[in-house]
Write an enzyme that holds these catalytic residues in place. Structure first.
Site, PDB file in Angstrom:
ATOM      1  N   ASN A  72       0.897  -1.245  -0.093  1.00 30.98           N
ATOM      2  CA  ASN A  72       0.086   0.062   0.085  1.00 30.98           C
ATOM      3  C   ASN A  72       0.994   1.294   0.051  1.00 30.98           C
ATOM      4  O   ASN A  72       0.423   2.390  -0.496  1.00 30.98           O
ATOM      5  CB  ASN A  72      -0.997   0.003   1.240  1.00 30.98           C
ATOM      6  CG  ASN A  72      -1.920  -1.008   1.331  1.00 30.98           C
ATOM      7  OD1 ASN A  72      -2.191  -1.715   0.344  1.00 30.98           O
ATOM      8  ND2 ASN A  72      -2.500  -1.350   2.447  1.00 30.98           N
ATOM      9  N   GLU A  85      -2.495  -3.600  -5.397  1.00 31.70           N
ATOM     10  CA  GLU A  85      -4.066  -3.890  -4.891  1.00 31.70           C
ATOM     11  C   GLU A  85      -4.719  -2.963  -5.404  1.00 31.70           C
ATOM     12  O   GLU A  85      -5.595  -2.024  -4.576  1.00 31.70           O
ATOM     13  CB  GLU A  85      -3.787  -3.981  -3.374  1.00 31.70           C
ATOM     14  CG  GLU A  85      -3.238  -5.329  -2.863  1.00 31.70           C
ATOM     15  CD  GLU A  85      -3.415  -5.562  -1.543  1.00 31.70           C
ATOM     16  OE1 GLU A  85      -3.958  -4.862  -0.726  1.00 31.70           O
ATOM     17  OE2 GLU A  85      -3.108  -6.729  -1.077  1.00 31.70           O
ATOM     18  N   GLU A  92       1.969 -11.784  -2.217  1.00 35.43           N
ATOM     19  CA  GLU A  92       1.793 -11.551  -0.891  1.00 35.43           C
ATOM     20  C   GLU A  92       1.127 -12.765  -0.472  1.00 35.43           C
ATOM     21  O   GLU A  92      -0.099 -13.006  -1.004  1.00 35.43           O
ATOM     22  CB  GLU A  92       0.939 -10.096  -0.708  1.00 35.43           C
ATOM     23  CG  GLU A  92       1.784  -8.984  -0.875  1.00 35.43           C
ATOM     24  CD  GLU A  92       0.750  -7.823  -0.357  1.00 35.43           C
ATOM     25  OE1 GLU A  92      -0.008  -7.716   0.629  1.00 35.43           O
ATOM     26  OE2 GLU A  92       0.867  -6.711  -0.966  1.00 35.43           O
TER      27      GLU A  92
END
Length: 499
Positions: free
Chosen positions: A72, A173, A292
């Site tokens: 992120n 993401e 991930e």
């Protein structure tokens, strides 16, 4: 006692063992970098400020590729902040984790750290809030030898040789509303395709990873991959998968079968990617970068609101302390990635130090191995050659979350000198007596047999008890007439090396 039988056929080859399967992930999050990898005042710090006690543990862990710098974090990152004289680097707010980023560790320093650990860099670019030109600038800075403005800047900053980064992630993401600059699949597919095409104009041999779904539970799962790949298929080489698991409502049986969900995730993404490839009449196959994966007690962290309202440097965030059961699941997930080595050709355990990590540190103090360290390090050391798919006869049990699961799960690898077998026993109470037919492999003796288990499946390694849980020699292992017999305790992970 339960009984299971495994037959190993050297002809049942899945694919070569992919060394990138043993990748990890370093994000500028919590204490992963600062007081994790980097602590200039630590007694073991090298001239760059990196903790050499951590370097030694990373080398033992056996990581091969490290994804960096997020996560992120990358969606708000300006890479230019992290290069050049350290005293001139700006402090920025990181909106993803509500923290302050000092930029004291950047691309050039991290690349030097990677050399200490013999690991390959997998670099992420910010396509969420920036775009094509900053990605091309970073590529020029990182990979061009010299003679251009940005490559000469790298040289002037003390790195004369290019970093030669081969794998690049196009954001992170991008389907998640928690992501700074998140997009629809259509919008992301378009910018990813344009960014990928531009990057390959600079170097056609780059390996590019497009964002898949951030989890199989996302409402757009499957449709996201289809839409994104319809735009980007011709320009990228991998689609990413992310998956995290935890015990829900005390349901340990379902948790131990988490690998079933990972297998479903892989099947679905590959079916979607191949569907798009067939529509495009393309001979190319898109592989998976499972960049991930781990056990992560996300629900507990969300409830704790540990980020707080203050803007702090390197706060303690997401510092899960792992149990024996967690380690068994991590070992089993890694076994699943090996089983799918034909199409899952890169993976990253998230993350490496302190943040949901196999390695923990204390500022100014020691570094130690979590329970999850051991199945990863042993598998990375023993898995080599080719993956072979065992024929397994085992009891099964019903789970609430993942359907029917086998009690004993296994995978094996074979090279010219060694056969390695990795096993789990998922039963909560009973040991499993396992026989392994290795007559086709010509194995003459057992070189090693180790098991990770404990009477307390919730036992942990902590600062106070750093060696509470360690693997032990499984003395029940025996080889006679081409058949291995071994006893697997309840809730256990085991590795056997045959010569």
């Amino acid at each position: 006692m339960l009984r299971a039988h495994i037959h190993l056929d050297p002809q049942a080859v899945v694919a070569p063992v992919r060394r990138r399967t043993f990748g990890s992930f370093v994000e500028h999050l919590g204490r992963c970098v600062y007081t994790g990898l980097y602590e200039p005042d630590h007694p073991t710090a090298n001239p760059d400020g990196f903790r050499m006690d951590v370097v030694d543990l990373v080398r033992e862990l056996g990581t091969t590729t490290v994804r960096y710098p997020g996560g992120n974090f990358v969606s708000g990152f300006r890479w230019e902040d992290s290069v050049g004289p350290r005293d001139q680097r700006p402090v920025r707010r990181d909106l993803a984790w509500h923290a302050l980023e000092s930029n004291q560790v950047g691309l050039d320093e991290f690349a030097r750290w990677l050399k200490l650990t013999d690991s390959e860099l997998m670099l992420a670019v910010n396509v969420a809030t920036r775009g094509i030109l900053p990605a091309l600038d970073l590529l020029e800075y990182a990979n061009h030898p010299s003679g251009t403005a940005l490559s000469d800047l790298r040289v002037a900053n003390g790195t004369p040789e290019p970093h030669d980064v081969r794998m690049w992630c196009l954001g992170n993401e991008m389907d998640g509303p928690w992501q700074t600059g998140f997009m629809t699949a259509d919008d992301y597919g378009k910018i990813a395709a344009r960014t990928a095409a531009a990057m390959k104009m600079a170097d056609k041999n780059l390996e590019l990873v497009v964002c898949g779904s951030s989890g199989s539970g996302m409402p757009t799962f499957g449709d996201w991959e289809r839409t994104v790949l319809e735009h980007a298929y011709d320009h990228v080489d991998y689609v990413s998968c992310h998956a995290y698991y935890q015990v829900h409502d005390g349901d340990l049986g379902s948790f131990l079968a988490s690998a079933n969900d990972m297998d479903y995730f892989i099947d679905t993404v590959l079916a979607t990617a191949d569907h798009v490839g067939h529509k495009k009449r393309s001979a190319k196959k898109i592989n998976i970068s499972f960049d991930e994966w781990n056990v992560w007690y996300l629900e507990e962290h969300m409830a704790s609101q540990e980020a707080g309202d203050e803007w702090r440097h390197a706060p303690r965030q997401l510092e899960d302390v792992y149990t024996v059961a967690d380690a068994v699941v991590v070992g089993n997930l890694l076994m699943t990635l090996l089983k799918r080595s034909d199409r899952v050709t890169s993976a990253s355990l998230a993350q490496l130090v302190n943040v949901i990590a196999p390695i923990m540190t204390e500022p100014g103090g020691p570094a130690w191995r979590q329970t999850t360290f051991y199945p990863f390090s042993i598998t990375s050391r023993l898995a080599s050659g080719e993956v072979i798919r065992p024929a397994t006869e085992t009891p099964a049990y019903a789970t609430a979350r993942h359907g029917e699961a086998s009690v004993v799960d296994a995978v094996a690898t074979v090279d010219e000198d060694r056969c390695s077998v990795f096993l789990v026993n998922r039963d909560l109470r009973k040991s499993a007596q396992v026989t392994i037919d290795v007559r086709g492999l010509g194995s003459s003796h057992i070189a090693e047999a180790v098991t990770l288990a404990d009477a307390d499946v919730y036992a942990k390694n902590t600062l106070a008890e750093q060696h509470r849980v360690t693997p032990y020699a499984n003395t029940s292992a025996a080889l006679a007439d081409g058949v291995v017999t071994i006893e697997l305790p309840p809730v256990s992970w085991t590795a056997i090396a045959l010569r």
